[in-house]
Design an enzyme around this catalytic site. Structure first.
Site, mmCIF file in Angstrom:
data_model
loop_
_atom_site.group_PDB
_atom_site.id
_atom_site.type_symbol
_atom_site.label_atom_id
_atom_site.label_comp_id
_atom_site.label_asym_id
_atom_site.label_seq_id
_atom_site.Cartn_x
_atom_site.Cartn_y
_atom_site.Cartn_z
ATOM 1 N N HIS A 65 -6.177 50.810 -33.836
ATOM 2 C CA HIS A 65 -5.539 50.574 -35.131
ATOM 3 C C HIS A 65 -4.439 51.623 -35.302
ATOM 4 O O HIS A 65 -4.712 52.813 -35.320
ATOM 5 C CB HIS A 65 -6.550 50.704 -36.282
ATOM 6 C CG HIS A 65 -7.480 49.541 -36.410
ATOM 7 N ND1 HIS A 65 -7.315 48.572 -37.363
ATOM 8 C CD2 HIS A 65 -8.568 49.186 -35.699
ATOM 9 C CE1 HIS A 65 -8.270 47.666 -37.244
ATOM 10 N NE2 HIS A 65 -9.049 48.018 -36.238
ATOM 11 N N HIS A 103 -11.486 51.214 -43.173
ATOM 12 C CA HIS A 103 -12.824 50.611 -43.248
ATOM 13 C C HIS A 103 -13.755 51.535 -44.036
ATOM 14 O O HIS A 103 -13.672 52.756 -43.933
ATOM 15 C CB HIS A 103 -13.415 50.425 -41.854
ATOM 16 C CG HIS A 103 -12.609 49.540 -40.954
ATOM 17 N ND1 HIS A 103 -11.586 50.025 -40.168
ATOM 18 C CD2 HIS A 103 -12.675 48.205 -40.715
ATOM 19 C CE1 HIS A 103 -11.055 49.016 -39.476
ATOM 20 N NE2 HIS A 103 -11.695 47.905 -39.794
ATOM 21 N N TYR A 128 -16.799 51.911 -43.323
ATOM 22 C CA TYR A 128 -17.681 52.616 -42.367
ATOM 23 C C TYR A 128 -17.047 53.888 -41.792
ATOM 24 O O TYR A 128 -17.732 54.705 -41.192
ATOM 25 C CB TYR A 128 -18.136 51.691 -41.224
ATOM 26 C CG TYR A 128 -17.050 51.197 -40.297
ATOM 27 C CD1 TYR A 128 -16.417 52.052 -39.393
ATOM 28 C CD2 TYR A 128 -16.659 49.872 -40.315
ATOM 29 C CE1 TYR A 128 -15.415 51.596 -38.544
ATOM 30 C CE2 TYR A 128 -15.667 49.402 -39.467
ATOM 31 C CZ TYR A 128 -15.048 50.273 -38.590
ATOM 32 O OH TYR A 128 -14.055 49.814 -37.763
ATOM 33 N N GLU A 129 -15.738 54.036 -41.968
ATOM 34 C CA GLU A 129 -15.093 55.264 -41.494
ATOM 35 C C GLU A 129 -15.416 56.442 -42.416
ATOM 36 O O GLU A 129 -15.055 57.576 -42.120
ATOM 37 C CB GLU A 129 -13.575 55.075 -41.433
ATOM 38 C CG GLU A 129 -13.120 54.100 -40.373
ATOM 39 C CD GLU A 129 -11.610 53.872 -40.434
ATOM 40 O OE1 GLU A 129 -10.872 54.681 -39.860
ATOM 41 O OE2 GLU A 129 -11.187 52.889 -41.061
ATOM 42 N N MET A 189 -17.171 43.698 -40.983
ATOM 43 C CA MET A 189 -17.250 44.983 -41.696
ATOM 44 C C MET A 189 -15.996 45.268 -42.517
ATOM 45 O O MET A 189 -15.684 46.413 -42.810
ATOM 46 C CB MET A 189 -17.459 46.116 -40.680
ATOM 47 C CG MET A 189 -18.626 45.893 -39.727
ATOM 48 S SD MET A 189 -18.685 47.170 -38.464
ATOM 49 C CE MET A 189 -19.907 46.459 -37.333
ATOM 50 N N SER A 190 -15.269 44.224 -42.865
ATOM 51 C CA SER A 190 -14.015 44.462 -43.606
ATOM 52 C C SER A 190 -13.741 43.298 -44.545
ATOM 53 O O SER A 190 -14.646 42.570 -44.933
ATOM 54 C CB SER A 190 -12.855 44.614 -42.613
ATOM 55 O OG SER A 190 -12.591 43.389 -41.961
ATOM 56 N N ASN A 231 -17.454 37.289 -30.951
ATOM 57 C CA ASN A 231 -18.726 37.321 -30.228
ATOM 58 C C ASN A 231 -19.730 36.505 -31.008
ATOM 59 O O ASN A 231 -19.534 36.248 -32.199
ATOM 60 C CB ASN A 231 -19.227 38.766 -30.124
ATOM 61 C CG ASN A 231 -19.340 39.417 -31.494
ATOM 62 O OD1 ASN A 231 -18.342 39.901 -32.032
ATOM 63 N ND2 ASN A 231 -20.519 39.391 -32.075
ATOM 64 N N HIS A 239 -18.172 47.030 -28.396
ATOM 65 C CA HIS A 239 -16.854 46.987 -29.039
ATOM 66 C C HIS A 239 -15.811 46.453 -28.056
ATOM 67 O O HIS A 239 -14.909 45.709 -28.439
ATOM 68 C CB HIS A 239 -16.476 48.379 -29.544
ATOM 69 C CG HIS A 239 -15.160 48.422 -30.264
ATOM 70 N ND1 HIS A 239 -14.892 47.652 -31.384
ATOM 71 C CD2 HIS A 239 -14.031 49.132 -30.025
ATOM 72 C CE1 HIS A 239 -13.662 47.902 -31.791
ATOM 73 N NE2 HIS A 239 -13.117 48.791 -30.979
ATOM 74 N N SER A 263 -8.193 43.582 -35.667
ATOM 75 C CA SER A 263 -8.217 43.938 -34.245
ATOM 76 C C SER A 263 -7.504 42.869 -33.419
ATOM 77 O O SER A 263 -7.768 41.686 -33.572
ATOM 78 C CB SER A 263 -9.656 44.026 -33.743
ATOM 79 O OG SER A 263 -10.400 44.891 -34.542
ATOM 80 N N ALA A 320 -11.748 40.663 -37.156
ATOM 81 C CA ALA A 320 -12.613 40.267 -36.050
ATOM 82 C C ALA A 320 -14.011 40.145 -36.635
ATOM 83 O O ALA A 320 -14.414 40.974 -37.453
ATOM 84 C CB ALA A 320 -12.593 41.335 -34.969
HETATM 85 N N1 HPA Z 1 -20.838 42.029 -36.441
HETATM 86 C C1 HPA Z 1 -20.097 42.717 -37.336
HETATM 87 N N2 HPA Z 1 -18.813 42.940 -37.188
HETATM 88 C C2 HPA Z 1 -18.209 42.416 -36.129
HETATM 89 C C3 HPA Z 1 -18.910 41.685 -35.154
HETATM 90 C C4 HPA Z 1 -20.303 41.479 -35.324
HETATM 91 O O1 HPA Z 1 -20.991 40.845 -34.516
HETATM 92 N N3 HPA Z 1 -18.003 41.326 -34.211
HETATM 93 C C5 HPA Z 1 -16.799 41.810 -34.611
HETATM 94 N N4 HPA Z 1 -16.913 42.471 -35.758
#
Ligand code: HPA
Length: 267
Positions: free
Chosen positions: A55, A77, A79-80, A205-206, A229, A241, A25, A107
């Site tokens: 993306h 991903h 999760y997709e 998540m990747s 974050n 997000h 990202s 990210a």
């Molecule tokens: N958790 C999981 N995936 C993420 C986060 C998070 O806090 N921030 C960006 N991708």
């Protein structure tokens, strides 16, 4: 796989990429800025369409800082709803195209209390908490061994290169362990405490599926997380997000400057 490789070779002719970069990202603009040949995923046999906003979904080929590079502008991903096979398929295709070094970016949420949004973290190791593994299934002995050693997935040599580049540029680098969970829900505060207790510095998540696969097929891997974050419970406010995207954007110039310097320094 062979159809995908022939299809791409048809498009790129004699261009033979040595370095692959998976753009997370916020880093997509690197591909926009340096695009010489672009091949949309939708045209490549075996590639699926990316479903995540922001993306783009294409392979971008370019010579950058004297290096022949293939970039994934957008990744698949888990999760997709994609299978692990789909998630790591592009890595195997890159391998067939001649890629020897893979830079994986993402990210991530900061679990380590010392991390703040827009920090860059070099991944020194990972914890696969996705509950599955991309190498499950019949092994292709031409790609790698059945039981790959995982004692140095993230190349110490490449980490040293990144360190040196960052020092020259005056960019502060954090280092740490990346824990991958499936998502798409962000973690609960309890899960973040668990991640910290288990030794993670960041969650995301990747990356882990691609790193496992790249390492398995003998690529040198460099992983860089943009800490977007503070993970749940570290910060007292909820997580969105758009906040993640905003932090990725804030770190973008620094991130791209570092990646370019690393490309220049690789031999
Ligand atoms: N958790 C999981 N995936 C993420 C986060 C998070 O806090 N921030 C960006 N991708």
């Amino acid at each position: 796989m062979q159809d995908a490789v022939s299809f791409i070779k048809d498009k790129i002719g004699s261009f033979s990429p040595e370095i692959g970069i998976i753009l997370g990202s916020g880093l997509g603009s690197l591909a926009d800025d340096y695009c010489e040949i672009a091949v949309p995923y939708s045209e490549i046999p075996g590639f699926k369409a990316s479903t995540v906003a922001g993306h783009k979904g294409r392979l971008v080929f370019a010579e950058i800082c004297g290096k022949k590079v293939v970039m994934m502008q957008g990744r698949f991903h888990f999760y997709e709803g994609h299978s692990m096979e789909t998630v790591v398929y592009p890595v195997k295709v890159m391998k067939q195209l001649g890629v020897k070094t893979l830079i994986i970016t993402n990210a991530a949420g900061g679990v380590n209390f010392d991390f703040k949004p827009a920090d860059l973290m070099i991944i020194t190791d990972h914890i696969n908490f996705m509950g599955t593994n991309p190498l499950i299934g019949k092994n292709d002995d031409t790609l790698g061994v059945r039981f790959p050693d995982m004692s140095e997935v993230y190349s110490k040599e490449l980490i040293a290169v990144a360190d040196e580049c960052a020092a020259k540029l005056g960019i502060e680098l954090k280092k740490g362990v990346y824990m991958a969970l499936t998502g798409p829900s962000y973690e609960t505060p309890a899960e973040v405490r668990m991640a910290r207790a288990l030794g993670a510095d960041a969650v995301g998540m990747s990356t882990v599926p691609e790193a496992i696969t790249g390492h398995y097929c003998s690529m040198k891997i460099l992983g860089i997380s943009c800490i977007c974050n503070q993970a749940a419970g570290v910060s007292t406010v909820g997580l969105t997000h758009s906040e993640v995207i905003a932090a990725a954007d804030a770190a973008k110039n620094k991130f791209i400057t570092l990646v370019l310097a690393i490309l220049k320094s690789l031999n």
